[in-house]
Design an enzyme around this catalytic site. Sequence first.
Site, PDB file in Angstrom:
ATOM      1  N   HIS A   1      -5.847   5.703  -5.919  1.00  0.00           N
ATOM      2  CA  HIS A   1      -4.776   5.864  -4.927  1.00  0.00           C
ATOM      3  C   HIS A   1      -3.726   4.782  -5.131  1.00  0.00           C
ATOM      4  O   HIS A   1      -4.033   3.673  -5.550  1.00  0.00           O
ATOM      5  CB  HIS A   1      -5.326   5.811  -3.504  1.00  0.00           C
ATOM      6  CG  HIS A   1      -6.193   4.622  -3.224  1.00  0.00           C
ATOM      7  ND1 HIS A   1      -7.512   4.561  -3.620  1.00  0.00           N
ATOM      8  CD2 HIS A   1      -5.934   3.444  -2.629  1.00  0.00           C
ATOM      9  CE1 HIS A   1      -8.022   3.408  -3.266  1.00  0.00           C
ATOM     10  NE2 HIS A   1      -7.078   2.691  -2.667  1.00  0.00           N
TER      11      HIS A   1
ATOM     12  N   HIS B   1      -0.862   2.690  -3.105  1.00  0.00           N
ATOM     13  CA  HIS B   1      -0.365   2.333  -1.766  1.00  0.00           C
ATOM     14  C   HIS B   1       1.154   2.235  -1.791  1.00  0.00           C
ATOM     15  O   HIS B   1       1.718   1.533  -2.644  1.00  0.00           O
ATOM     16  CB  HIS B   1      -0.877   0.946  -1.347  1.00  0.00           C
ATOM     17  CG  HIS B   1      -2.343   0.831  -1.131  1.00  0.00           C
ATOM     18  ND1 HIS B   1      -2.912   0.890   0.116  1.00  0.00           N
ATOM     19  CD2 HIS B   1      -3.378   0.639  -1.996  1.00  0.00           C
ATOM     20  CE1 HIS B   1      -4.219   0.733   0.018  1.00  0.00           C
ATOM     21  NE2 HIS B   1      -4.528   0.568  -1.264  1.00  0.00           N
TER      22      HIS B   1
ATOM     23  N   ASP C   1      -2.038   6.116   5.415  1.00  0.00           N
ATOM     24  CA  ASP C   1      -3.242   5.276   5.406  1.00  0.00           C
ATOM     25  C   ASP C   1      -3.638   5.003   6.860  1.00  0.00           C
ATOM     26  O   ASP C   1      -2.804   4.683   7.708  1.00  0.00           O
ATOM     27  CB  ASP C   1      -2.938   3.958   4.686  1.00  0.00           C
ATOM     28  CG  ASP C   1      -4.184   3.127   4.431  1.00  0.00           C
ATOM     29  OD1 ASP C   1      -4.471   2.861   3.261  1.00  0.00           O
ATOM     30  OD2 ASP C   1      -4.863   2.737   5.400  1.00  0.00           O
ATOM     31  N   ILE C   2      -4.941   5.119   7.110  1.00  0.00           N
ATOM     32  CA  ILE C   2      -5.442   4.959   8.476  1.00  0.00           C
ATOM     33  C   ILE C   2      -5.202   3.544   8.994  1.00  0.00           C
ATOM     34  O   ILE C   2      -5.071   3.322  10.196  1.00  0.00           O
ATOM     35  CB  ILE C   2      -6.951   5.351   8.499  1.00  0.00           C
ATOM     36  CG1 ILE C   2      -7.370   5.885   9.844  1.00  0.00           C
ATOM     37  CG2 ILE C   2      -7.838   4.216   8.043  1.00  0.00           C
ATOM     38  CD1 ILE C   2      -8.689   6.642   9.785  1.00  0.00           C
TER      39      ILE C   2
ATOM     40  N   GLN D   1     -10.226  -3.012  -4.305  1.00  0.00           N
ATOM     41  CA  GLN D   1     -10.453  -1.567  -4.154  1.00  0.00           C
ATOM     42  C   GLN D   1     -11.694  -1.329  -3.292  1.00  0.00           C
ATOM     43  O   GLN D   1     -12.763  -1.895  -3.568  1.00  0.00           O
ATOM     44  CB  GLN D   1     -10.624  -0.891  -5.526  1.00  0.00           C
ATOM     45  CG  GLN D   1     -10.749   0.627  -5.409  1.00  0.00           C
ATOM     46  CD  GLN D   1     -10.776   1.359  -6.766  1.00  0.00           C
ATOM     47  OE1 GLN D   1     -10.901   0.727  -7.812  1.00  0.00           O
ATOM     48  NE2 GLN D   1     -10.678   2.667  -6.711  1.00  0.00           N
TER      49      GLN D   1
ATOM     50  N   ASN E   1      -4.957  -1.003  -6.282  1.00  0.00           N
ATOM     51  CA  ASN E   1      -6.072  -1.939  -6.426  1.00  0.00           C
ATOM     52  C   ASN E   1      -7.129  -1.287  -7.319  1.00  0.00           C
ATOM     53  O   ASN E   1      -7.552  -0.160  -7.043  1.00  0.00           O
ATOM     54  CB  ASN E   1      -6.675  -2.271  -5.062  1.00  0.00           C
ATOM     55  CG  ASN E   1      -5.667  -2.910  -4.120  1.00  0.00           C
ATOM     56  OD1 ASN E   1      -4.803  -3.658  -4.563  1.00  0.00           O
ATOM     57  ND2 ASN E   1      -5.764  -2.624  -2.835  1.00  0.00           N
TER      58      ASN E   1
HETATM   59  P1  5GP Z   1      -8.156   0.169  -1.228  1.00  0.00           P
HETATM   60  O1  5GP Z   1      -8.652  -1.033  -0.463  1.00  0.00           O
HETATM   61  O2  5GP Z   1      -9.294   0.900  -1.915  1.00  0.00           O
HETATM   62  O3  5GP Z   1      -7.025  -0.130  -2.176  1.00  0.00           O
HETATM   63  O4  5GP Z   1      -7.518   1.133  -0.147  1.00  0.00           O
HETATM   64  C1  5GP Z   1      -8.244   2.092   0.545  1.00  0.00           C
HETATM   65  C2  5GP Z   1      -7.405   2.476   1.730  1.00  0.00           C
HETATM   66  O5  5GP Z   1      -7.902   3.687   2.259  1.00  0.00           O
HETATM   67  C3  5GP Z   1      -7.423   1.441   2.876  1.00  0.00           C
HETATM   68  O6  5GP Z   1      -6.111   0.952   3.091  1.00  0.00           O
HETATM   69  C4  5GP Z   1      -7.959   2.236   4.061  1.00  0.00           C
HETATM   70  O7  5GP Z   1      -7.293   1.930   5.268  1.00  0.00           O
HETATM   71  C5  5GP Z   1      -7.720   3.668   3.648  1.00  0.00           C
HETATM   72  N1  5GP Z   1      -8.676   4.609   4.206  1.00  0.00           N
HETATM   73  C6  5GP Z   1     -10.031   4.499   4.168  1.00  0.00           C
HETATM   74  N2  5GP Z   1     -10.606   5.569   4.767  1.00  0.00           N
HETATM   75  C7  5GP Z   1      -9.579   6.366   5.182  1.00  0.00           C
HETATM   76  C8  5GP Z   1      -9.553   7.629   5.852  1.00  0.00           C
HETATM   77  O8  5GP Z   1     -10.566   8.236   6.204  1.00  0.00           O
HETATM   78  N3  5GP Z   1      -8.316   8.155   6.105  1.00  0.00           N
HETATM   79  C9  5GP Z   1      -7.181   7.515   5.737  1.00  0.00           C
HETATM   80  N4  5GP Z   1      -6.021   8.126   6.031  1.00  0.00           N
HETATM   81  N5  5GP Z   1      -7.171   6.343   5.098  1.00  0.00           N
HETATM   82  C10 5GP Z   1      -8.374   5.765   4.819  1.00  0.00           C
END
Ligand code: 5GP
Length: 139
Positions: A99, A101, A30-31, A93, A86
Amino acid sequence: MDNCIFCRIVSGDIPSSKVYEDDEVLAFLDISQATKGHTLVIPKQHVRNVLEMDEDAASTVFSRVPKIARALKKATGASGMNIIANNEEIAGQTVFHAHIHLVPRYGDKDGLAISYTEHEPDFEALAKLAETIKKEISA
Ligand code: 5GP
Ligand code: ZN
């Protein structure tokens, strides 16, 4: 899906630090790195989130999690791990391609805080709610 950032990571349009890949599943760092080694496990086939998965899609992605999680724990030296999905905006989300985590844990002050409010148990209400959910599952 062209406008989905994780589909673009799957196709290689957007670079990522991959840690695992097979025909159906990809895992990459994750970035945002909530903690060191924070990893996302995704199905290659686009689906919005866990709530939209059928049994096959769920088996495919979740079956890879223990192996990746164990390797991640070993590689980082973490003491444990939170495994979180999420689902929908209200649950945090932000990317609408499913995805999971994997967040390695290192100690009380490692940057991740998850807190639940505990309520006094109302056993009658719990039994009623369990019945309602049970009915919905078998509907
Ligand atoms: P969510 O908030 O939807 O559960 O998690 C999305 C996750 O995707 C976040 O933790 C965010 O840092 C990660 N993310 C978003 N864009 C990118 C990307 O371009 N590359 C990577 N490696 N992670 C990303
Ligand atoms: Zn997608």
